[in-house]
Each structure stands twice: as C-alpha cells, then as structure tokens.
Scaffold this motif. Structure first.
Motif, PDB file in Angstrom:
ATOM      1  N   ARG A  60       2.833 -10.236   2.599  1.00  0.00           N
ATOM      2  CA  ARG A  60       3.361  -9.016   2.507  1.00  0.00           C
ATOM      3  C   ARG A  60       2.722  -8.179   1.507  1.00  0.00           C
ATOM      4  NH1 ARG A  60       7.830  -8.498   5.588  1.00  0.00           N
ATOM      5  NH2 ARG A  60       8.635  -6.593   4.490  1.00  0.00           N
ATOM      6  N   PHE A  61       2.997  -6.858   1.826  1.00  0.00           N
ATOM      7  CA  PHE A  61       2.508  -6.066   1.009  1.00  0.00           C
ATOM      8  C   PHE A  61       3.532  -5.378  -0.140  1.00  0.00           C
ATOM      9  CE2 PHE A  61      -0.187  -4.438   4.782  1.00  0.00           C
ATOM     10  CZ  PHE A  61      -1.066  -5.642   4.694  1.00  0.00           C
ATOM     11  N   THR A  62       2.927  -5.294  -1.234  1.00  0.00           N
ATOM     12  CA  THR A  62       3.530  -4.228  -2.308  1.00  0.00           C
ATOM     13  C   THR A  62       2.900  -3.267  -2.764  1.00  0.00           C
ATOM     14  OG1 THR A  62       5.046  -4.460  -4.449  1.00  0.00           O
ATOM     15  CG2 THR A  62       2.977  -5.701  -4.370  1.00  0.00           C
ATOM     16  N   ALA A  76       3.792   7.676   1.685  1.00  0.00           N
ATOM     17  CA  ALA A  76       2.541   7.874   2.393  1.00  0.00           C
ATOM     18  C   ALA A  76       1.744   6.606   2.531  1.00  0.00           C
ATOM     19  CB  ALA A  76       1.653   8.874   1.363  1.00  0.00           C
ATOM     20  N   ILE A  77       1.690   5.616   1.539  1.00  0.00           N
ATOM     21  CA  ILE A  77       0.989   4.379   1.571  1.00  0.00           C
ATOM     22  C   ILE A  77       1.639   3.551   2.668  1.00  0.00           C
ATOM     23  CG2 ILE A  77       0.416   2.368   0.331  1.00  0.00           C
ATOM     24  CD1 ILE A  77      -0.056   4.262  -2.025  1.00  0.00           C
ATOM     25  N   SER A  78       2.944   3.365   2.520  1.00  0.00           N
ATOM     26  CA  SER A  78       3.648   2.648   3.636  1.00  0.00           C
ATOM     27  C   SER A  78       3.582   3.163   5.036  1.00  0.00           C
ATOM     28  CB  SER A  78       5.348   2.670   3.280  1.00  0.00           C
ATOM     29  OG  SER A  78       5.738   2.316   1.929  1.00  0.00           O
ATOM     30  N   THR A  79       3.499   4.260   5.256  1.00  0.00           N
ATOM     31  CA  THR A  79       3.302   4.823   6.507  1.00  0.00           C
ATOM     32  C   THR A  79       1.842   4.368   7.002  1.00  0.00           C
ATOM     33  OG1 THR A  79       4.661   6.690   6.174  1.00  0.00           O
ATOM     34  CG2 THR A  79       3.070   6.786   8.017  1.00  0.00           C
ATOM     35  N   ILE A  80       0.880   4.573   6.313  1.00  0.00           N
ATOM     36  CA  ILE A  80      -0.357   4.276   6.696  1.00  0.00           C
ATOM     37  C   ILE A  80      -0.783   2.898   6.875  1.00  0.00           C
ATOM     38  CG2 ILE A  80      -3.036   4.094   5.833  1.00  0.00           C
ATOM     39  CD1 ILE A  80      -2.325   6.763   4.183  1.00  0.00           C
ATOM     40  N   LEU A  81       0.000   1.782   6.081  1.00  0.00           N
ATOM     41  CA  LEU A  81      -0.212   0.404   6.327  1.00  0.00           C
ATOM     42  C   LEU A  81       0.715  -0.164   7.337  1.00  0.00           C
ATOM     43  CD1 LEU A  81      -0.014  -0.905   2.491  1.00  0.00           C
ATOM     44  CD2 LEU A  81      -1.850  -0.557   4.004  1.00  0.00           C
ATOM     45  N   GLY A  82       1.726   0.936   7.796  1.00  0.00           N
ATOM     46  CA  GLY A  82       2.522   0.573   9.100  1.00  0.00           C
ATOM     47  C   GLY A  82       3.514  -0.403   8.830  1.00  0.00           C
TER      48      GLY A  82
END
Length: 546
Positions: A60-62, A76-82
């Motif tokens: 997972r991403f953080t 913004a970063i969460s949206t780009i990472l999907g």
C-alpha cells in the motif's frame, strides 16, 4: 520559496502529532522509495509541497508530508495514485533528500536518443542565466525537463555527484567523444557520444561558466556553481582546443561534504602528533609536497582550521579559494591584473599576520618572499610539486634559492598521497600471489606473507571497483641540525632521504604497507600510488620513485 525551505525549522510536539493521528518518522528508509512511483508526479510539485509518496511493505501507499495540514497536496497525490493513502509526518530535509535520491535512481547518463543539436548551440539564455554564477545557484532538479542539451548536461552532473567523481572529462576525437569520471583518483569510461553533439554540449558548459562561446581557438578557464538537492557544488571549468575539437575538464568541489580535520585525513598517530607540534611553532616554513590530487590543499585547510583562533591573524593567498574559512583572510590571485602570489605576499606582510598560507610556491620570487616572511617571525604553510619530501630541497635550489636560506627557514617537509580504501561491503581476505610478493624488498616480504590482507571484488555500493573513498599516507621530514648540514653542503635528495630514514622517518611506501596490513587498502593500490620499487631483469630491486 518552497514549503521545504519554509518548514525546515518547524517543530511538532508529541501532543500535536497525537491530535493529528499521524505517525512521525524521522528517517525515510531506502526500501520505501520507488522512483517509478515518484515520477508519476511533477517534480516541481513535490519539492514545492514538500511531500513524497512511499511504498509500504504490504504494497500500500503512504504519503510523507512535512506539513500534516497540507491537505491540498495529500488529496492531489492520492488522486493521481488512484487509491486512498495513509499519511505520515517527516522532517522537511529528509523529504527533500528522498526526492533527490529517487531522481538519482531513475537517472543515468545516456543521450536518451536526444540530439542536442536540435537546440540552438547557445541554448536558451534565460535558462542558462538561472544556473550561471551571476544569479546564484538554481536546483538542477527543477530544470531537469527542459531543452535536450540542458537535460544531458544535468544528467552528467547528477551521475558525477552520485558516483563521488572529482572530475568530469569530455574528450572529443575524430568520430566520437568520450565522457569519463575520475572517482577516487582513477578515470572510468561513462559514456560515448556522437561527434555532432559535442558543440552544443560544450556551448552549454561555457554559458554556465560565463565563457565566450564564440571563441574556439584559445584555452579558457571559468567557474560555476550548481545545486543538486541540498548539495552546493562548485565547478572549475577548463576548455582547451585540440585536433578533435574543444576538450573540457570540470573539477567538482562538493561544498556540502565540508573540509576534513587533521584526525580524518588518515595520518598515523606519530606523524599526526609531530605535525601538530610543527604547526604550532611561531615561525618557519612547512611544505606539503606531492602531485596534483594528492590531498595537499585538504591538509592545508585542516591545519588552518586547527590554528584558527581569536589570538591568531591568518591570511592566505590561493588560486583558487576552495573553502571559505570563517575568521581567515583569503586572497584570490588574479594574474590578468598582475595580482600574483608574489604581489599578494608583499601586501600581506603589512597586515601583521601570524600565519600565512600560500597555495603553491611556483617561482623564485614567491619562494624568496616566503623565506623572508618566515625569517621575520611568521609561520608559512605552502605546497610544492615534488615526488617525495627530500626532493623539495632540490626543487628550491633549482629555483635559485641559496641552500643556507633553505636550511634556516624550512622546518619540515611532508610528502603525501591518497590511497583508495577497500569497500566495506565487499571486503574479503585473500592470499597474495608470488608476483605481488616479488614487488617488495626482502626486509618487508615476511610482513607481506605473514599478514592478513584484504581486497574487494566489487559491488553495487562501490560501483564495482572494490574501493570506496580514500585515505592519506605521508612521510614527514623534519629539518634538524644534521639535515641542515646536508642541505648547506648541497647534498642530493637521495642522501637527505637516507639520513632521514636512519633517524626514523617512515617512507610513503612503508606507511602504505602498514595500511594494507591493517586491512584498509590493498597491496596493489600501495604499489600503484607509491611506485617505490620495481623488480629489474637482473633481480635487483631499485628505487624508482618516492
């Protein structure tokens, strides 16, 4: 100003972190970085927002943020990472370093099928001015996506700094051009470019150094400064015309690494104690000798840093000034306006100095003023290009200095070299073969045979060289009464050296052998750097060098 700079001094207490329900991480681990993940986001955006996406063990991403309230960047970063991401807090400096590391991992020197000749050979002046010495140093990470030739130059600098290179060589030949890096004193081939790309590449470097891009017939020298991440790197540029085209050598000086102290140079304790006692004398000349790149200037700066105090007035004459030392008056020579070493020294003597550092004694005029300064109660530190310590005396006599002046002013000569250190990651013990053993004189063969020796086969950590970093070896010749008598009699350097060895002086070769037996370096490296002895066809060992 980006958020990283604004938040550098921000302090978050434990209560605030608990209220935000965010975990605080002081360091970002290398395995958490994913360069492909980072490159999905605009680099300027990450640096401005001081944020970076990380990959956790569970896949997972953080998102690491310097400002946990920066919801705009998080969204913004969460949206780009999907996908939804967790959030952690990290120091601003750690995030900026992580961004730089990701860029290094994803950048290698190659032409990427780009042709710099599609850009005007003088490049875009608005871009060039931001990186030249006139307007300060712009972070190269911010302009990595610009014109092809600029991008190629930036990649070369990125790779050089990442590889710990001290010099970049750009060498044009008939059909191609070769780019080489000098790492730990040894040149390595990095890239071959088509001959057509070199004109634009050299023009870009000239613009950075404020040189005349239209002048291709005469040698030119200049300097520039770049910023990579948080590292400031000074660049000295030398351009000369050759039959294949203009040849460029770039000397890199990383300001972020800082100057070394005497304890970190690598001298053995006995030499270190003796040298410290010498630099605390009130008058006399101490000379450091060795070829270019042997660490002489580093030792001079280390000595001045140790002497620097409010009780002493320290003045220097240098070409160029490599480090700025607070509390030390440093003069840069300018031959174009006749501000030479000798002229600077004449004026320095009227400034009531206690310690004078001369970058290099190049001619009789400079040598005479240095001797005059030492005889009138000043301590003078300087360098001289000779192979060993005893040869410094011969060199001064060849310049035209009277032997009695040398014996009455010079108090010590220290010759030094830099040896590559074995990489700790791939360091392994080994037994030397007969060829290696045969390179050593009889009185030292037993030590070589009975001692435990090491070498490094090479790994990713050391760029497959087996070495990582360098350390110093030296021989310290103290000019006592017996040596002064030999100097006055104009005895040869070999006689002076023999007398000094009889008094207990360790040679460069002996100091190197001690480091090899201590597991710091290899026998091969000691032989390469010192070249003290070779085996002749008759089987007789003869001295050929230091």
């Amino acid at each position: 100003m980006g958020r990283c700079a604004q938040l550098e001094s921000t302090k978050l207490d434990e209560q605030t972190i608990k209220q935000l329900k965010c975990e605080y991480k002081k360091n970002i681990l290398p395995e958490q970085l994913n360069s492909e993940l980072v490159r999905k986001l605009p680099l300027e955006f990450l640096k401005k927002q001081c944020a970076i996406p990380l990959l956790l063990e569970n896949g997972r991403f953080t998102i690491a943020l310097a400002d946990p309230l920066n919801i705009e960047a998080y969204d913004a970063i969460s949206t780009i990472l999907g996908q939804p991401c967790s959030r952690i807090i990290c120091p601003a400096s750690e995030i900026e370093q992580a961004i730089s590391r990701c860029y290094y991992q994803s950048t290698s020197v190659s032409n990427d099928n780009e042709n710099p000749n599609t850009q005007d050979s003088a490049d875009n002046h608005s871009d060039a001015d931001t990186i030249s010495g006139n307007t300060g140093a712009e972070d190269l990470l911010n302009i990595a996506s610009k014109a092809p030739v600029i991008k190629l130059v930036n990649k070369i600098f990125f790779q050089a700094v990442h590889s710990r290179a001290s010099d970049i060589h750009i060498e044009p030949y008939e059909n191609e051009a070769r780019i080489r890096f000098r790492v730990d004193g040894v040149l390595h081939d990095i890239l071959t470019l088509p001959k057509q790309q070199i004109a634009a590449l050299v023009s870009r470097l000239k613009i950075m150094a404020n040189l005349n891009i239209a002048e291709r017939r005469l040698p030119q020298d200049g300097q520039s400064r770049i910023k990579i991440g948080q590292n400031l790197v000074d660049i000295r540029v030398s351009v000369i015309p050759t039959s294949g085209g203009e040849r460029v050598v770039l000397r890199l000086l990383d300001k972020g690494s800082g100057e070394l102290g005497l304890n970190e140079i690598g001298f053995c304790q006995e030499v270190l104690d003796g040298f410290r006692n010498l630099i605390r004398l009130s008058h006399g000349i101490i000379l450091l000798t060795g070829p270019t790149g042997s660490g002489k200037t580093t030792t001079l700066y280390a000595a001045m840093s140790e002497l620097n105090s409010e009780e002493r007035n320290i003045l220097t004459v240098e070409d160029p000034i490599e480090y700025q030392l607070p509390g030390v008056g440093q003069m840069q020579i300018k031959p174009k306006i006749n501000l030479t070493f000798a002229n600077c020294l004449r004026h320095i003597l009227r400034q009531d100095p206690d310690v004078i550092m001369i970058g290099e004694i190049r001619d009789i005029e400079t040598a005479e003023i240095a001797i005059q300064a030492s005889l009138t109660g000043h301590l003078v530190l300087s360098t001289l290009h000779t192979n060993d310590s005893a040869s410094a005396v011969t060199r001064l006599i060849d310049m035209g200095i009277e032997p009695y002046l040398i014996s009455s002013s010079v108090i010590a000569v220290m010759a030094q070299r830099l040896l590559r250190v074995i990489c700790p990651e791939c360091k392994k013990p080994y037994t030397p073969d007969k060829r290696e053993i045969s390179l050593w004189p009889e009185n030292e063969k037993n030590s070589v045979i009975s001692g435990q020796l090491y070498k490094g086969p090479g790994c990713e950590n050391c760029l497959d060289t087996g070495y990582l970093g360098r350390t110093g070896i030296c021989e310290l010749l103290v000019i006592d009464d017996d040596i002064k008598e030999l100097i006055t009699k104009k005895c040869g350097s070999h006689i002076i050296k023999k007398a000094a060895i009889a008094k207990g002086m360790s040679t460069l070769r002996e100091d190197g052998l001690r480091k090899a037996l201590a597991g710091e370096t290899t026998l091969e490296e000691v032989c390469r750097v010192t070249q003290d002895y070779v085996q002749t066809n008759t089987g007789v060992t003869e001295s050929v060098g230091s």
